[in-house]
Design an enzyme around this catalytic site. Structure first.
Site, PDB file in Angstrom:
ATOM      1  N   ARG A   1     -25.937   3.255  13.847  1.00 42.80           N
ATOM      2  CA  ARG A   1     -25.476   1.991  13.260  1.00 42.80           C
ATOM      3  C   ARG A   1     -24.480   2.178  12.132  1.00 42.80           C
ATOM      4  NH1 ARG A   1     -30.942   0.655  14.014  1.00 42.80           N
ATOM      5  NH2 ARG A   1     -31.173  -0.456  15.979  1.00 42.80           N
TER       6      ARG A   1
ATOM      7  N   LYS B   1      -9.181   0.208  11.478  1.00 42.95           N
ATOM      8  CA  LYS B   1      -9.250  -0.184  12.895  1.00 42.95           C
ATOM      9  C   LYS B   1      -9.593   1.052  13.702  1.00 42.95           C
ATOM     10  CE  LYS B   1      -6.128  -4.113  13.435  1.00 42.95           C
ATOM     11  NZ  LYS B   1      -4.927  -4.585  14.160  1.00 42.95           N
TER      12      LYS B   1
ATOM     13  N   GLU C   1       7.065   3.791  12.725  1.00 46.29           N
ATOM     14  CA  GLU C   1       6.089   2.983  11.972  1.00 46.29           C
ATOM     15  C   GLU C   1       6.481   2.932  10.495  1.00 46.29           C
ATOM     16  OE1 GLU C   1       3.797   1.286  13.620  1.00 46.29           O
ATOM     17  OE2 GLU C   1       3.023   2.470  15.305  1.00 46.29           O
TER      18      GLU C   1
ATOM     19  N   LYS D   1       0.651  -0.737   3.633  1.00 45.45           N
ATOM     20  CA  LYS D   1      -0.472  -0.998   4.536  1.00 45.45           C
ATOM     21  C   LYS D   1      -1.721  -1.332   3.726  1.00 45.45           C
ATOM     22  CE  LYS D   1      -2.872  -0.166   8.674  1.00 45.45           C
ATOM     23  NZ  LYS D   1      -2.942   0.478   9.959  1.00 45.45           N
TER      24      LYS D   1
ATOM     25  N   GLU E   1      -7.686  -9.090   9.854  1.00 44.96           N
ATOM     26  CA  GLU E   1      -6.531  -9.654  10.559  1.00 44.96           C
ATOM     27  C   GLU E   1      -6.706 -11.125  10.916  1.00 44.96           C
ATOM     28  OE1 GLU E   1      -4.484  -6.883  13.120  1.00 44.96           O
ATOM     29  OE2 GLU E   1      -3.652  -8.515  14.293  1.00 44.96           O
TER      30      GLU E   1
ATOM     31  N   ARG F   1      -2.232  -9.599   8.062  1.00 43.45           N
ATOM     32  CA  ARG F   1      -2.265  -8.255   8.647  1.00 43.45           C
ATOM     33  C   ARG F   1      -1.514  -8.198   9.972  1.00 43.45           C
ATOM     34  NH1 ARG F   1      -7.263  -3.823   8.949  1.00 43.45           N
ATOM     35  NH2 ARG F   1      -6.019  -2.275  10.062  1.00 43.45           N
TER      36      ARG F   1
ATOM     37  N   ASN G   1       2.041  -5.775  13.144  1.00 46.24           N
ATOM     38  CA  ASN G   1       2.319  -5.671  14.574  1.00 46.24           C
ATOM     39  C   ASN G   1       3.782  -5.948  14.910  1.00 46.24           C
ATOM     40  OD1 ASN G   1      -0.358  -5.055  15.298  1.00 46.24           O
ATOM     41  ND2 ASN G   1      -0.898  -7.213  15.129  1.00 46.24           N
TER      42      ASN G   1
ATOM     43  N   HIS H   1       5.340  -4.762  18.109  1.00 46.39           N
ATOM     44  CA  HIS H   1       4.259  -4.266  18.960  1.00 46.39           C
ATOM     45  C   HIS H   1       4.014  -5.101  20.209  1.00 46.39           C
ATOM     46  CE1 HIS H   1       3.550  -1.458  15.746  1.00 46.39           C
ATOM     47  NE2 HIS H   1       2.534  -0.914  16.375  1.00 46.39           N
TER      48      HIS H   1
ATOM     49  N   HIS I   1       3.829  -2.911  23.372  1.00 41.75           N
ATOM     50  CA  HIS I   1       2.647  -2.799  24.244  1.00 41.75           C
ATOM     51  C   HIS I   1       2.990  -3.133  25.695  1.00 41.75           C
ATOM     52  CE1 HIS I   1      -0.094  -3.323  20.506  1.00 41.75           C
ATOM     53  NE2 HIS I   1       0.192  -2.054  20.721  1.00 41.75           N
TER      54      HIS I   1
ATOM     55  N   HIS J   1       4.085   5.878  21.826  1.00 39.09           N
ATOM     56  CA  HIS J   1       3.830   4.613  21.124  1.00 39.09           C
ATOM     57  C   HIS J   1       4.903   4.325  20.063  1.00 39.09           C
ATOM     58  CE1 HIS J   1       1.831   1.279  19.211  1.00 39.09           C
ATOM     59  NE2 HIS J   1       1.886   1.910  18.047  1.00 39.09           N
TER      60      HIS J   1
HETATM   61  N1  LIG Z   1      -6.090   2.414  14.165  1.00 40.17           N
HETATM   62  C1  LIG Z   1      -4.867   1.965  13.962  1.00 40.17           C
HETATM   63  O1  LIG Z   1      -4.629   1.132  13.082  1.00 40.17           O
HETATM   64  C2  LIG Z   1      -3.754   2.524  14.795  1.00 40.17           C
HETATM   65  C3  LIG Z   1      -2.426   2.291  14.431  1.00 40.17           C
HETATM   66  C4  LIG Z   1      -1.416   2.894  15.191  1.00 40.17           C
HETATM   67  C5  LIG Z   1      -1.746   3.693  16.276  1.00 40.17           C
HETATM   68  N2  LIG Z   1      -3.053   3.897  16.611  1.00 40.17           N
HETATM   69  C6  LIG Z   1      -3.420   4.756  17.737  1.00 40.17           C
HETATM   70  O2  LIG Z   1      -2.966   6.068  17.436  1.00 40.17           O
HETATM   71  C7  LIG Z   1      -2.775   6.776  18.668  1.00 40.17           C
HETATM   72  C8  LIG Z   1      -1.484   7.553  18.599  1.00 40.17           C
HETATM   73  O3  LIG Z   1      -1.577   8.460  17.512  1.00 40.17           O
HETATM   74  P1  LIG Z   1      -0.607   9.715  17.406  1.00 40.17           P
HETATM   75  O4  LIG Z   1       0.787   9.289  17.639  1.00 40.17           O
HETATM   76  O5  LIG Z   1      -0.951  10.395  16.152  1.00 40.17           O
HETATM   77  O6  LIG Z   1      -0.990  10.544  18.707  1.00 40.17           O
HETATM   78  P2  LIG Z   1      -1.962  11.806  18.972  1.00 40.17           P
HETATM   79  O7  LIG Z   1      -3.177  11.763  18.175  1.00 40.17           O
HETATM   80  O8  LIG Z   1      -2.098  11.869  20.456  1.00 40.17           O
HETATM   81  O9  LIG Z   1      -1.060  13.032  18.491  1.00 40.17           O
HETATM   82  C9  LIG Z   1       0.166  13.297  19.149  1.00 40.17           C
HETATM   83  C10 LIG Z   1       0.239  14.742  19.623  1.00 40.17           C
HETATM   84  O10 LIG Z   1       0.494  15.590  18.503  1.00 40.17           O
HETATM   85  C11 LIG Z   1      -0.477  16.642  18.444  1.00 40.17           C
HETATM   86  N3  LIG Z   1      -0.621  16.954  17.026  1.00 40.17           N
HETATM   87  C12 LIG Z   1      -1.243  16.216  16.086  1.00 40.17           C
HETATM   88  N4  LIG Z   1      -1.044  16.745  14.868  1.00 40.17           N
HETATM   89  C13 LIG Z   1      -0.272  17.840  15.048  1.00 40.17           C
HETATM   90  C14 LIG Z   1       0.296  18.773  14.155  1.00 40.17           C
HETATM   91  N5  LIG Z   1       0.150  18.672  12.828  1.00 40.17           N
HETATM   92  N6  LIG Z   1       1.023  19.798  14.691  1.00 40.17           N
HETATM   93  C15 LIG Z   1       1.222  19.864  16.035  1.00 40.17           C
HETATM   94  N7  LIG Z   1       0.731  18.992  16.911  1.00 40.17           N
HETATM   95  C16 LIG Z   1      -0.007  17.977  16.416  1.00 40.17           C
HETATM   96  C17 LIG Z   1      -1.675  16.084  19.139  1.00 40.17           C
HETATM   97  O11 LIG Z   1      -2.503  17.107  19.640  1.00 40.17           O
HETATM   98  C18 LIG Z   1      -1.041  15.274  20.256  1.00 40.17           C
HETATM   99  O12 LIG Z   1      -0.687  16.119  21.311  1.00 40.17           O
HETATM  100  C19 LIG Z   1      -2.801   5.736  19.761  1.00 40.17           C
HETATM  101  O13 LIG Z   1      -4.014   5.834  20.462  1.00 40.17           O
HETATM  102  C20 LIG Z   1      -2.741   4.414  19.029  1.00 40.17           C
HETATM  103  O14 LIG Z   1      -3.423   3.383  19.698  1.00 40.17           O
HETATM  104  C21 LIG Z   1      -4.054   3.330  15.875  1.00 40.17           C
HETATM  105 ZN   LIG Z   2       1.838   1.073  16.134  1.00 40.22          ZN
END
Ligand SMILES: NC(=O)c1ccc[n+]([C@@H]2O[C@H](COP(=O)([O-])OP(=O)(O)OC[C@H]3O[C@@H](n4cnc5c(N)ncnc54)[C@H](O)[C@@H]3O)[C@@H](O)[C@H]2O)c1
Ligand SMILES: [Zn+2]
Length: 370
Positions: A123, A145, A187, A229, A239, A243, A247, A250, A254, A268
């Site tokens: 929980r 999130k 971003e 942020k 949100e 907030r 987006n 986005h 998306h 992304h």
């Molecule tokens: N929670 C939120 O508010 C929010 C906001 C934006 C995006 N997201 C989510 O985030 C995700 C995308 O995140 P991301 O772009 O970080 O992708 P990711 O976590 O897949 O990382 C991208 C790639 O880089 C590699 N990597 C990470 N750090 C590294 C480093 N220091 N050196 C070398 N390689 C490295 C990872 O292994 C992966 O292959 C999506 O699922 C998206 O939905 C969430």
């Molecule tokens: Zn985003």
């Protein structure tokens, strides 16, 4: 180089984001106050484990913290029911309790997945984010999130669960592939476009230095992004209103990610860069902002090596009706009404509800969709 701190002002759930070089090597000391039982579990992915897990483990050990670790496959597919189960079972195996804390070391995939597991494990237990991509440092690690993807769509199963602390080690970005770095930059520039023209102008002057990972400009870009942020999240954690501005770009992004399969074809952040360019051109087409502002937005996105036109994306030409169908299913859409974040100018985004499908259709056709 100093470490700077941004507070996320959420009352009893307030926490700080520490930003600076070399934080991983200091993680034991920086997290010691959150680890009274001197034990934790680190969850990461295979890419990050190879590069950055050992220094973190050493830092925790040096502070007298026993750390188990678990390595998941890299990639969006890990943010799944199976991934969630694997994380939860790992925490059970290591007998974590409500008083313990789990560490997410990685990009947004690991952060979202581990955050969600922490939200539901017994929980809810505490977690710390150590984001290792630029995108995760400026966006996903802050704000609480958390989610996984399911076959019906991305991020559809999740929870709001704030971390107890976020450590943004700028040094770990040195190993990030250039394409991932540029995607994260989308971003960053989004914050300027949505609410801070002065920051946007600063990025026009210093964006190249940020992408070259020059320490001072990089630190400023991450700090300003996190501060924006944090400010928005503190005002509207769940949100209900403002907030949603985060987006920007986005809704378009998306829809395009859905069409391209959420993978290597269009990352992304790349989709967000293109989505921001489209949101500004759509705003100009609706007479809400000037063509000059739309051109200015695109110029920085393009200079960062991000797409600004649909024809740059594999899968072009996209079908107008398919894109609109995806947009109508967006989490922001209410009862099928199209909602967009549009802008009156650089730094002046607002939530536009009930956008006319006909205007959108005309716009997408003009952009080369069929
Ligand atoms: N929670 C939120 O508010 C929010 C906001 C934006 C995006 N997201 C989510 O985030 C995700 C995308 O995140 P991301 O772009 O970080 O992708 P990711 O976590 O897949 O990382 C991208 C790639 O880089 C590699 N990597 C990470 N750090 C590294 C480093 N220091 N050196 C070398 N390689 C490295 C990872 O292994 C992966 O292959 C999506 O699922 C998206 O939905 C969430
Ligand atoms: Zn985003």
């Amino acid at each position: 180089m100093n470490v700077c701190t941004v507070e996320v002002g959420l009352g009893a759930r307030a926490y700080r984001v520490e930003i600076g070089p070399g934080l991983l090597a200091e993680a034991g000391a920086r997290l010691a106050d959150l680890l009274p039982r001197r034990r934790t579990v680190v969850i990461t992915d295979a890419h990050v484990a190879e590069l950055h897990l050992a220094p973190l483990e050493r830092a925790l050990q040096a502070a007298g913290v026993t750390a188990a670790s678990h390595v998941l496959p890299p990639g969006e597919q890990t943010k799944s029911w199976d991934g969630l189960r694997e994380v939860c079972e790992t925490l059970l195996e290591h007998r974590l309790d409500r008083g313990d804390l789990v560490i997410a070391l990685g990009g947004g995939v690991i952060g979202d997945l581990v955050g969600f597991a922490a939200a539901i494990f017994k929980r809810g237990i505490d977690f710390v984010q150590i984001p290792t991509t630029l995108l995760a440092q400026v966006d996903s690690s802050v704000g609480g999130k958390t989610a996984i993807d399911v076959t019906q769509g991305k991020n559809l199963i999740g929870a709001f669960h704030q971390p107890r602390r976020v450590l943004c080690d700028l040094g770990v970005l040195a190993t990030l592939p250039a394409r991932e770095l540029r995607a994260g930059f989308a971003e960053v520039l989004k914050y300027g476009l949505l609410g801070d023209e002065a920051f946007f102008a600063w990025l026009e002057a210093h964006g190249a230095a940020v992408l070259a990972l020059d320490e001072a400009p990089l630190a400023h870009a991450v700090e300003r992004s996190v501060a924006m942020k944090a400010e928005i999240v503190a005002q509207d954690e769940l949100e209900a209103g403002r907030r949603a501005l985060l987006n920007l770009g986005h809704t378009f992004a998306h829809a395009l990610e859905t069409e391209t399969g959420h993978g290597e074809a269009l990352l992304h952040g790349e989709a967000v860069g293109l989505g921001c360019a489209l949101a500004f051109r759509f705003s100009a087409a609706l007479g809400l902002c000037s063509d000059a502002d739309a051109t200015r937005a695109s110029a920085l996105i393009q200079a960062a090596g991000l797409p600004t036109q649909l024809c740059e994306v594999a899968g072009h030409p996209f079908a107008v009706e398919r894109l609109i169908a995806h947009m109508a299913q967006d989490k922001k859409a209410e009862g099928g009404r199209l909602t967009f974040i549009l802008a009156h100018g650089i730094g002046q985004a607002f939530v536009a509800r009930g956008v006319e499908p006909e205007a959108l259709r005309r716009f997408l056709s003009r952009e080369g969709a069929i």
